[in-house]
Write a protein that holds these residues in place. Sequence first.
Motif, PDB file in Angstrom:
ATOM      1  N   LEU A  27       0.926  -1.259   0.160  1.00 25.54           N
ATOM      2  CA  LEU A  27      -0.127   0.088   0.123  1.00 25.54           C
ATOM      3  C   LEU A  27       0.963   1.288   0.040  1.00 25.54           C
ATOM      4  O   LEU A  27       0.431   2.197  -0.800  1.00 25.54           O
ATOM      5  N   SER A  28       2.047   1.022   0.798  1.00 30.29           N
ATOM      6  CA  SER A  28       2.815   2.389   1.016  1.00 30.29           C
ATOM      7  C   SER A  28       3.453   2.551  -0.448  1.00 30.29           C
ATOM      8  O   SER A  28       3.817   3.930  -0.958  1.00 30.29           O
ATOM      9  N   SER A  29       3.785   1.487  -1.229  1.00 22.81           N
ATOM     10  CA  SER A  29       4.676   1.898  -2.723  1.00 22.81           C
ATOM     11  C   SER A  29       3.688   2.618  -3.372  1.00 22.81           C
ATOM     12  O   SER A  29       4.305   3.340  -4.341  1.00 22.81           O
ATOM     13  N   ALA A  30       2.393   2.542  -3.196  1.00 24.51           N
ATOM     14  CA  ALA A  30       1.409   3.299  -4.358  1.00 24.51           C
ATOM     15  C   ALA A  30       1.508   4.654  -4.235  1.00 24.51           C
ATOM     16  O   ALA A  30       1.364   5.451  -5.278  1.00 24.51           O
ATOM     17  N   ALA A  31       1.963   5.479  -3.211  1.00 23.54           N
ATOM     18  CA  ALA A  31       2.369   6.721  -2.947  1.00 23.54           C
ATOM     19  C   ALA A  31       3.575   6.979  -3.935  1.00 23.54           C
ATOM     20  O   ALA A  31       3.528   8.204  -4.241  1.00 23.54           O
ATOM     21  N   TYR A  32       4.440   6.263  -4.624  1.00 26.27           N
ATOM     22  CA  TYR A  32       5.394   6.747  -5.215  1.00 26.27           C
ATOM     23  C   TYR A  32       5.449   6.042  -6.662  1.00 26.27           C
ATOM     24  O   TYR A  32       6.403   6.425  -7.473  1.00 26.27           O
ATOM     25  N   ARG A  33       4.089   5.556  -7.157  1.00 28.96           N
ATOM     26  CA  ARG A  33       4.175   5.089  -8.362  1.00 28.96           C
ATOM     27  C   ARG A  33       3.892   6.201  -9.529  1.00 28.96           C
ATOM     28  O   ARG A  33       3.374   7.315  -9.174  1.00 28.96           O
ATOM     29  N   ASP A  34       4.064   5.788 -10.748  1.00 30.67           N
ATOM     30  CA  ASP A  34       3.940   6.803 -11.917  1.00 30.67           C
ATOM     31  C   ASP A  34       2.775   5.958 -12.640  1.00 30.67           C
ATOM     32  O   ASP A  34       2.312   5.203 -12.228  1.00 30.67           O
ATOM     33  N   GLY A  35       2.757   6.814 -13.806  1.00 29.01           N
ATOM     34  CA  GLY A  35       1.652   6.250 -14.545  1.00 29.01           C
ATOM     35  C   GLY A  35       0.444   6.905 -14.333  1.00 29.01           C
ATOM     36  O   GLY A  35       0.098   7.707 -13.647  1.00 29.01           O
ATOM     37  N   HIS A  94       4.117   7.379   4.613  1.00 32.38           N
ATOM     38  CA  HIS A  94       4.770   7.278   2.957  1.00 32.38           C
ATOM     39  C   HIS A  94       4.029   8.201   2.066  1.00 32.38           C
ATOM     40  O   HIS A  94       4.533   8.978   1.282  1.00 32.38           O
ATOM     41  N   CYS A  95       2.717   8.410   2.179  1.00 30.84           N
ATOM     42  CA  CYS A  95       2.054   9.321   1.344  1.00 30.84           C
ATOM     43  C   CYS A  95       2.515  10.769   1.462  1.00 30.84           C
ATOM     44  O   CYS A  95       2.720  11.574   0.713  1.00 30.84           O
ATOM     45  N   LEU A  96       2.656  11.066   2.920  1.00 27.35           N
ATOM     46  CA  LEU A  96       3.238  12.608   3.159  1.00 27.35           C
ATOM     47  C   LEU A  96       4.503  12.873   2.620  1.00 27.35           C
ATOM     48  O   LEU A  96       4.959  13.559   2.092  1.00 27.35           O
ATOM     49  N   ALA A  97       5.605  11.659   2.695  1.00 27.83           N
ATOM     50  CA  ALA A  97       6.845  11.567   2.208  1.00 27.83           C
ATOM     51  C   ALA A  97       6.891  11.607   0.844  1.00 27.83           C
ATOM     52  O   ALA A  97       7.778  12.464   0.267  1.00 27.83           O
ATOM     53  N   ALA A  98       6.240  11.148   0.029  1.00 30.95           N
ATOM     54  CA  ALA A  98       6.157  11.072  -1.346  1.00 30.95           C
ATOM     55  C   ALA A  98       5.466  12.536  -1.943  1.00 30.95           C
ATOM     56  O   ALA A  98       6.048  13.046  -2.866  1.00 30.95           O
ATOM     57  N   GLN A  99       4.640  12.884  -0.986  1.00 29.59           N
ATOM     58  CA  GLN A  99       3.987  14.325  -1.439  1.00 29.59           C
ATOM     59  C   GLN A  99       5.199  15.368  -1.187  1.00 29.59           C
ATOM     60  O   GLN A  99       5.479  16.240  -2.074  1.00 29.59           O
ATOM     61  N   GLU A 100       6.072  15.206  -0.226  1.00 28.81           N
ATOM     62  CA  GLU A 100       6.943  16.271   0.100  1.00 28.81           C
ATOM     63  C   GLU A 100       8.249  16.294  -1.043  1.00 28.81           C
ATOM     64  O   GLU A 100       8.898  17.274  -1.332  1.00 28.81           O
ATOM     65  N   LEU A 101       8.469  14.889  -1.559  1.00 27.74           N
ATOM     66  CA  LEU A 101       9.407  14.809  -2.575  1.00 27.74           C
ATOM     67  C   LEU A 101       8.908  15.418  -3.872  1.00 27.74           C
ATOM     68  O   LEU A 101       9.597  16.024  -4.619  1.00 27.74           O
ATOM     69  N   ARG A 102       7.779  15.205  -4.101  1.00 25.78           N
ATOM     70  CA  ARG A 102       7.029  16.031  -5.305  1.00 25.78           C
ATOM     71  C   ARG A 102       7.172  17.399  -5.102  1.00 25.78           C
ATOM     72  O   ARG A 102       7.219  18.033  -6.196  1.00 25.78           O
ATOM     73  N   ASN A 103       6.670  17.920  -3.804  1.00 24.71           N
ATOM     74  CA  ASN A 103       6.851  19.371  -3.765  1.00 24.71           C
ATOM     75  C   ASN A 103       8.230  19.897  -3.827  1.00 24.71           C
ATOM     76  O   ASN A 103       8.206  20.977  -4.483  1.00 24.71           O
ATOM     77  N   TRP A 222       9.783   2.978  -4.817  1.00 23.91           N
ATOM     78  CA  TRP A 222       8.612   2.055  -4.939  1.00 23.91           C
ATOM     79  C   TRP A 222       9.215   0.606  -5.161  1.00 23.91           C
ATOM     80  O   TRP A 222       8.518  -0.491  -4.429  1.00 23.91           O
ATOM     81  N   GLY A 223      10.188   0.483  -5.672  1.00 23.09           N
ATOM     82  CA  GLY A 223      10.759  -0.926  -5.787  1.00 23.09           C
ATOM     83  C   GLY A 223      11.342  -1.350  -4.502  1.00 23.09           C
ATOM     84  O   GLY A 223      11.322  -2.660  -4.146  1.00 23.09           O
ATOM     85  N   GLY A 224      12.031  -0.558  -3.952  1.00 22.82           N
ATOM     86  CA  GLY A 224      12.605  -0.901  -2.641  1.00 22.82           C
ATOM     87  C   GLY A 224      11.439  -1.534  -1.324  1.00 22.82           C
ATOM     88  O   GLY A 224      11.712  -2.515  -0.798  1.00 22.82           O
ATOM     89  N   LEU A 225      10.474  -0.677  -1.575  1.00 18.81           N
ATOM     90  CA  LEU A 225       9.174  -1.318  -0.648  1.00 18.81           C
ATOM     91  C   LEU A 225       8.973  -2.847  -1.014  1.00 18.81           C
ATOM     92  O   LEU A 225       8.953  -3.493  -0.236  1.00 18.81           O
ATOM     93  N   LEU A 226       8.506  -2.816  -2.118  1.00 24.97           N
ATOM     94  CA  LEU A 226       8.066  -4.139  -2.657  1.00 24.97           C
ATOM     95  C   LEU A 226       9.105  -5.118  -2.495  1.00 24.97           C
ATOM     96  O   LEU A 226       8.757  -6.280  -2.142  1.00 24.97           O
ATOM     97  N   ASP A 227      10.374  -4.831  -2.648  1.00 29.91           N
ATOM     98  CA  ASP A 227      11.583  -5.701  -2.239  1.00 29.91           C
ATOM     99  C   ASP A 227      11.786  -6.074  -1.157  1.00 29.91           C
ATOM    100  O   ASP A 227      12.775  -6.986  -0.474  1.00 29.91           O
ATOM    101  N   GLY A 228      11.089  -5.449  -0.067  1.00 30.10           N
ATOM    102  CA  GLY A 228      11.270  -5.820   1.490  1.00 30.10           C
ATOM    103  C   GLY A 228      12.286  -4.936   2.116  1.00 30.10           C
ATOM    104  O   GLY A 228      12.426  -5.146   3.049  1.00 30.10           O
TER     105      GLY A 228
END
Length: 562
Positions: A27-35, A94-103, A222-228
């Motif tokens: 679920l956390s990885s969805a915050a970093y996804r593109d597409g 993670h959603c907040l962290a991804a938002q801060e990276l995009r900001n 995104w990949g790091g979260l799914l790889d554990g």
Amino acid sequence: MTQLDMTPGAQIPRTDVGPQTAATQALSSAAYRDGSFRELAAKLGATLKDGRFALFEPSVGEAFSRAVIDRTLPAKRLPLVPSHGTDARMVVEHCLAAQELRNARDRQLSLVTLVCGLLFLPGTLVWLAAFQVRAVAKKKLAPLKEKKVLSAKERRLSAEQSFFSTLALLVAFGIAALFAIRPPIGGPWSLYVRLMMVAPVVGWFIAKRICLRSTIDLRSRWGGLLDGGVVAATVPKAVPRDDLDRKAADLRASLERLTAEQETNIHHYAGKKGLLGTGMRWVTVEMNEDLRPAAGHADFRTFHRWDLAKKIAERLGGVAASELPGGTMPHVSVQHWVVQDLPEGADEIGRPGTPEMDGYRMRDFGIQQIANRQTIGTDTDANVAAQLVLHNGQVVATVIVKITILGSNLRVSAYGHALGPLNGLFTAKPKPKEVKIPKTGKFWEEKTVILPLVDDDEVVRQAIRAPFMKIPGLLVWLGGALVLPEPFCLRQAWTDPTWARRAMSDSVLYTAQPLFNAVQATTIEFLADHDVDVERFTNRSNISRSENQGVRPFKADVYDAG
């Protein structure tokens, strides 16, 4: 389980959430996804709110992060359904962290847009019109990408949209070349006319480097979260700099409120949707007989429902232990829940505001009062819940025990609920963008071509959205947003059926049986201690166990009764 938290002080990210890691990180990885956020509708069946301009549409990560943050953190929001098997706070962080990276990226892009776009607005508008045509065409062609075979009408539509997309860019290039070679006006303004079509192109090259660097960073997380891996969700905004930093204090309080709400013992049953947060009911095991005194006793000793409920809860808490090597069950969490009935179409849940409540939890004496009174004919009941988090949080199996006494009749019901795995969209790892095209000279063979990670349309989309990052409501109006289902449960909103996966189905079926057996055995022992004739209950238990040898999941909440 290791959870690092130093409060107050420097923020140290938590690195593990126990047996629910996979679901939380997916679920956390969805915050970093593109597409395109259109994928959420195509693959999840999610509801989307359309915007006014296709060029302003958010990505998957942008739409997901904004929707989750807006739903979970405001001070005045609707109650949330608890997300079992998931650390909801970590997902929001993670959603907040991804938002801060995009900001941070958008602050750089805003400067580029201001210098190379706004100062040369006439030329910028020409280029934006061309890319808006391309965005509209891409939106129309999105449903066709999922199809392997296209009809003649669909092939014609695809060709038409591709033609218009190419034509729009050619027209913009033609105008740029014409104005650069022969500006329509003379004098000092001729230099501005020449630059107004070229400056946006220069800005595009600069913006592409910024976008590419940001995309690589987001995809690595995104990949790091799914790889554990340990991907830290750093949220500096939640750490107050001083006593006057109210904004950070409010954000921290909202996160703590979210954590407390996930521990609630007030739950809701919504018809065919099942017990919200735990999935639909898939089996019912009943033991129902009249109470009679045992031989040699004039009458049996009276008891309350709460007495039997406590005894069952104690037994279920130790059911995981085994005397055989390797026979230990996964951890069984046992609690007393208050379950309130809701209409299936209800779009909001509520919790009592009575003195029995301690924050989001009802105190034990409040649950005891509900358990000891007659609840037939009411919408509230007290149950015992035993829950197992399996497959790293991808499956949540719950057994609800309900005790009913009517006159001299005792009914002990055990209901199995199952919450399935997350949709495959959340577990899909980042892949290179590629396309298959016919080989030159050998048109009957295909070759795979790796596409740029960030294409021209994506650069323009990010650059045009960047100046509005501080006005999220306007971005929603311009580009659209993800609409979350209500009542909202972060975990249940995105699940696939449990029974589509063999191993997961077996886990739910097999772990339920020891719990059912323990409930019935404890009930018989309890009744025997209170001088009740248990012969009929024992026979009923044996019949039930025999029937459960071949138990199959079914829609237990669907009644064909007109």
